[in-house]
Design a protein around this motif. Sequence first.
Motif, mmCIF file in Angstrom:
data_model
loop_
_atom_site.group_PDB
_atom_site.id
_atom_site.type_symbol
_atom_site.label_atom_id
_atom_site.label_comp_id
_atom_site.label_asym_id
_atom_site.label_seq_id
_atom_site.Cartn_x
_atom_site.Cartn_y
_atom_site.Cartn_z
ATOM 1 N N ALA A 1 36.617 -10.542 100.954
ATOM 2 C CA ALA A 1 36.708 -9.637 102.103
ATOM 3 C C ALA A 1 36.135 -10.317 103.346
ATOM 4 C CB ALA A 1 35.951 -8.348 101.805
ATOM 5 N N ALA A 2 36.540 -9.831 104.514
ATOM 6 C CA ALA A 2 36.051 -10.375 105.786
ATOM 7 C C ALA A 2 34.525 -10.356 105.807
ATOM 8 C CB ALA A 2 36.612 -9.556 106.946
ATOM 9 N N GLY A 3 33.944 -11.405 106.353
ATOM 10 C CA GLY A 3 32.487 -11.457 106.502
ATOM 11 C C GLY A 3 31.750 -11.968 105.283
ATOM 12 N N GLU A 4 32.448 -12.120 104.159
ATOM 13 C CA GLU A 4 31.776 -12.544 102.928
ATOM 14 C C GLU A 4 31.778 -14.062 102.757
ATOM 15 O OE1 GLU A 4 32.592 -8.682 100.063
ATOM 16 O OE2 GLU A 4 33.789 -10.486 99.768
ATOM 17 N N MET B 1 35.800 -26.848 112.674
ATOM 18 C CA MET B 1 35.756 -25.435 112.288
ATOM 19 C C MET B 1 35.100 -24.612 113.409
ATOM 20 S SD MET B 1 33.648 -23.855 109.100
ATOM 21 C CE MET B 1 33.045 -22.164 109.206
ATOM 22 N N ALA B 2 33.999 -25.139 113.952
ATOM 23 C CA ALA B 2 33.269 -24.402 114.990
ATOM 24 C C ALA B 2 34.126 -24.216 116.235
ATOM 25 C CB ALA B 2 31.986 -25.145 115.341
ATOM 26 N N ILE B 3 35.029 -25.174 116.475
ATOM 27 C CA ILE B 3 35.874 -25.083 117.673
ATOM 28 C C ILE B 3 37.124 -24.244 117.414
ATOM 29 C CG2 ILE B 3 37.341 -26.458 119.216
ATOM 30 C CD1 ILE B 3 35.136 -28.640 119.080
ATOM 31 N N LEU B 4 37.692 -24.373 116.221
ATOM 32 C CA LEU B 4 38.937 -23.639 115.918
ATOM 33 C C LEU B 4 38.675 -22.180 115.539
ATOM 34 C CD1 LEU B 4 40.885 -26.417 113.937
ATOM 35 C CD2 LEU B 4 41.207 -25.720 116.312
ATOM 36 N N GLU B 5 37.442 -21.856 115.177
ATOM 37 C CA GLU B 5 37.028 -20.484 114.860
ATOM 38 C C GLU B 5 37.983 -19.771 113.901
ATOM 39 O OE1 GLU B 5 36.534 -18.951 118.922
ATOM 40 O OE2 GLU B 5 34.391 -19.319 118.686
ATOM 41 N N ARG C 1 28.533 -17.933 110.451
ATOM 42 C CA ARG C 1 28.802 -16.711 109.676
ATOM 43 C C ARG C 1 28.991 -15.576 110.651
ATOM 44 N NH1 ARG C 1 25.336 -16.679 104.038
ATOM 45 N NH2 ARG C 1 26.591 -14.834 103.630
ATOM 46 N N ALA C 2 30.042 -14.796 110.408
ATOM 47 C CA ALA C 2 30.340 -13.698 111.331
ATOM 48 C C ALA C 2 31.044 -12.596 110.560
ATOM 49 C CB ALA C 2 31.221 -14.204 112.468
ATOM 50 N N ALA C 3 31.009 -11.424 111.121
ATOM 51 C CA ALA C 3 31.575 -10.251 110.437
ATOM 52 C C ALA C 3 33.058 -10.449 110.138
ATOM 53 C CB ALA C 3 31.356 -9.016 111.298
ATOM 54 N N GLY C 4 33.757 -11.112 111.039
ATOM 55 C CA GLY C 4 35.199 -11.254 110.847
ATOM 56 C C GLY C 4 35.590 -12.526 110.122
ATOM 57 N N ARG C 5 34.609 -13.302 109.649
ATOM 58 C CA ARG C 5 34.918 -14.617 109.099
ATOM 59 C C ARG C 5 34.450 -14.720 107.649
ATOM 60 N NH1 ARG C 5 32.762 -18.314 112.920
ATOM 61 N NH2 ARG C 5 34.779 -18.012 113.919
ATOM 62 N N ALA C 6 35.351 -15.120 106.795
ATOM 63 C CA ALA C 6 34.981 -15.333 105.394
ATOM 64 C C ALA C 6 34.872 -16.828 105.127
ATOM 65 C CB ALA C 6 36.026 -14.717 104.481
ATOM 66 N N MET C 7 34.065 -17.164 104.115
ATOM 67 C CA MET C 7 33.961 -18.571 103.725
ATOM 68 C C MET C 7 34.102 -18.698 102.217
ATOM 69 S SD MET C 7 30.869 -20.162 105.994
ATOM 70 C CE MET C 7 30.609 -19.677 107.703
ATOM 71 N N LEU C 8 34.830 -19.725 101.822
ATOM 72 C CA LEU C 8 34.969 -20.058 100.415
ATOM 73 C C LEU C 8 34.306 -21.423 100.257
ATOM 74 C CD1 LEU C 8 36.397 -18.657 98.035
ATOM 75 C CD2 LEU C 8 38.423 -20.016 98.560
ATOM 76 N N VAL C 9 33.127 -21.405 99.640
ATOM 77 C CA VAL C 9 32.328 -22.631 99.563
ATOM 78 C C VAL C 9 32.502 -23.254 98.183
ATOM 79 C CG1 VAL C 9 30.012 -23.615 99.783
ATOM 80 C CG2 VAL C 9 30.653 -21.616 101.151
ATOM 81 N N ILE C 10 33.188 -24.389 98.146
ATOM 82 C CA ILE C 10 33.426 -25.056 96.869
ATOM 83 C C ILE C 10 32.368 -26.136 96.691
ATOM 84 C CG2 ILE C 10 35.025 -26.613 95.680
ATOM 85 C CD1 ILE C 10 37.271 -24.961 97.056
ATOM 86 N N THR C 11 31.660 -26.073 95.592
ATOM 87 C CA THR C 11 30.577 -27.044 95.409
ATOM 88 C C THR C 11 30.266 -27.268 93.936
ATOM 89 O OG1 THR C 11 28.285 -27.552 95.966
ATOM 90 C CG2 THR C 11 28.823 -25.231 95.697
#
Lengths: 437, 259
Positions: B25-28, B158-162, B191-201
């Motif tokens: 979901a968004a923000g997660e 990523m920081a520029i393309l948002e 990290r932001a309410a409208g932004r999700a991240m999938l962190v592969i590690t």
Amino acid sequence: MTMATAAAGVFSRLELPVGGDHPGWRTDARSAALGWVAEHGFPTLKDEDWKYTGLGAILQVPFEPAAPGTGHGLTLSTLDTLALDLGGPRLVFLNGHFAAELSRLTGLPDGLTVTNLAAVVAGGPDRFGPRSVRPPGQHQHAFAAFNDALTEDGAYIHLAAGTTVAEPIQLVFFSDPGGSPLVSSPRSVVLAGPGSRATIVETYAGAPDKVYCTNTVTDVVLEDGARVEHYKVQDETEAAFHISTLDVRQGRDSFFSSHLIALGAAIGRHEVRVLLAGDAAQVNLDGLYMPQRDQHHDNTILVDHAAPGCTSHQFYTGVLDGNGRGVFNGRIMVRPGADGTDANQKNKNLLLSDRAEVDTRPRLEIYADDVKCTHGAAVGQIDEEALFYLRSRGISHQSARGVLIYAFAQELVERIDLEPLRAHVKMLVTNRLGGHR
Amino acid sequence: MLTIKNLHAKIDGREILQGVDLRVAAGEVHAVMGPNGAGKSTLANVLAGREGYEVTGQVRFDGEDLLAMSPEDRAAAGVFLAFQHPVEIPGVGNMYFIRTALNSVRRQRGLDELEAMDFLALAEQRMQLLEMDKAFLSRSVNEGFSGGEKKRNEILQMAILEPKLAILDETDSGLDIDALRVVANGLNALRAAGRAMLVITHHQRLLDYIVPDRVHVMAAGRIVRSGDKDLAVELEEYGYTSVEKQTAADRPTRVRASA
């Protein structure tokens, strides 16, 4: 030896054309040049220097020499767009004839002579004969011999000892054959005296869609310590043929560089021959060739290390699309006694279509010890990883491809030290890649 | 925001993804962990649109069919992949590249293109976030960058393309502890309410800094276990083998990853 002959036109007749304003002393040399062709014929694919370039398409066209006063539709503003105005002396030739009204030969610094060759030839054989690149009567191939026989004019540049010319000297060769196929045969001579310095820019262009042949020879002699930077933009019409020989002889401690940008012509051949005759001479030869559609670009090079301690670098890059065909035929000769030679050669090619083809062939002949000689050739396609990387950032497939192709060609463009010319070439190359951007 | 259903991917006849299900979901922030060869990077690549895979299943991104879109359209829609191995592109300036990318996605999103000066101001501000030297902009894309510099350059993009969804494919690999801290701080700032991240590690290390909302374990092309942040700690302690064994015992019950 197999003889190849022309089907029609001036290349088939082996007779000097009637007319023209030639002094008597030239007649023997001109006739002898045709005699040379009668004996040797045109090169065939069996000649090592012509192995990948068939001449059938040229020899079947009935080319005739251009009469003076033809093709005068060219205006100064068109000229500036085609070839830039670099601010220095500029010689313009239309269909191989000197166009004084479009040329600028005023304000030359002391020690510099820039004029049209015919003016010098009229002064008799002693003006430049003894210092020419080749012994008289010797010809590299039939086209060079025909150039000798048919030439009407070209540039004559002489730098007295120690003369430094800051402004680039421009030579513009424009062809506009009108209704029937014409051949022009410009012959230019550059004599750089000891310790002199100059930059020379040759531009070749023509009227759109016209069939013509430019058969050009430029001789450059660098005496001890001279420094000449040479640029050539071959931007002929795509229906035209361009055969050229750049023949260079270098004295001790001299420096010569040449940058070729080959864009136009159905068949475009640029042959460079450099004789390193004096100790510790240096030569850099660069080339960017971009055949597309059905174009054929041949780059034939001979660097002849005849003296010790000389350095030569060759760096040619090809970007080939459509049915484009490229040739890099680079020969390095190191003669006995040329110890301490440092010679290298690099050729990189980017193939943009399955039908594009390039033949890259290093020919190293080394007869001296203590020699450093390297060569490398590469042929590749667009890097799919890089393409995906750019696309994953939002850049369209077409733009991403254009970015990568330009990046490949750019390495050569950036080696042009002459700033306004570099910007001009960058624009020409970008336009050329227009289909990909 | 992202719904993956029964995603399969084959390359050269080998099935790498064998039915992945995932909802983000968004923000997660979701972490995907697992041993080498589990299919983590393939999942990232398939989501970004890399060619060469035979893909079946369904991926919805903001209601759109993501699998039907070209890589550039996915980027414009807001998907961003931070590459595990960022590509070196000699002859293409980093600044030119990032600006071209930004203006491409801005055009697609109906926004005005940024002029060079405005772009430079934006880039410099984002570079501060990642403690990057301005010199990075004038170099060729990733050419001669150290491993750590390449990873920072990814996060700069990523920081520029948002993006709305950032997929970080082993962004922590090859980073020393200082660089890891800088990159993680940058990511936390993004990290932001409208932004999700999938962190592969592979490692829990990165997750000490970027605390995930959910942790998923991948093995043999599927997500075999999901949990909260404590699952990462457990994995670090007992290893993937124990988790896989446990999962094998659970079968045929399929473990569903849900947000």
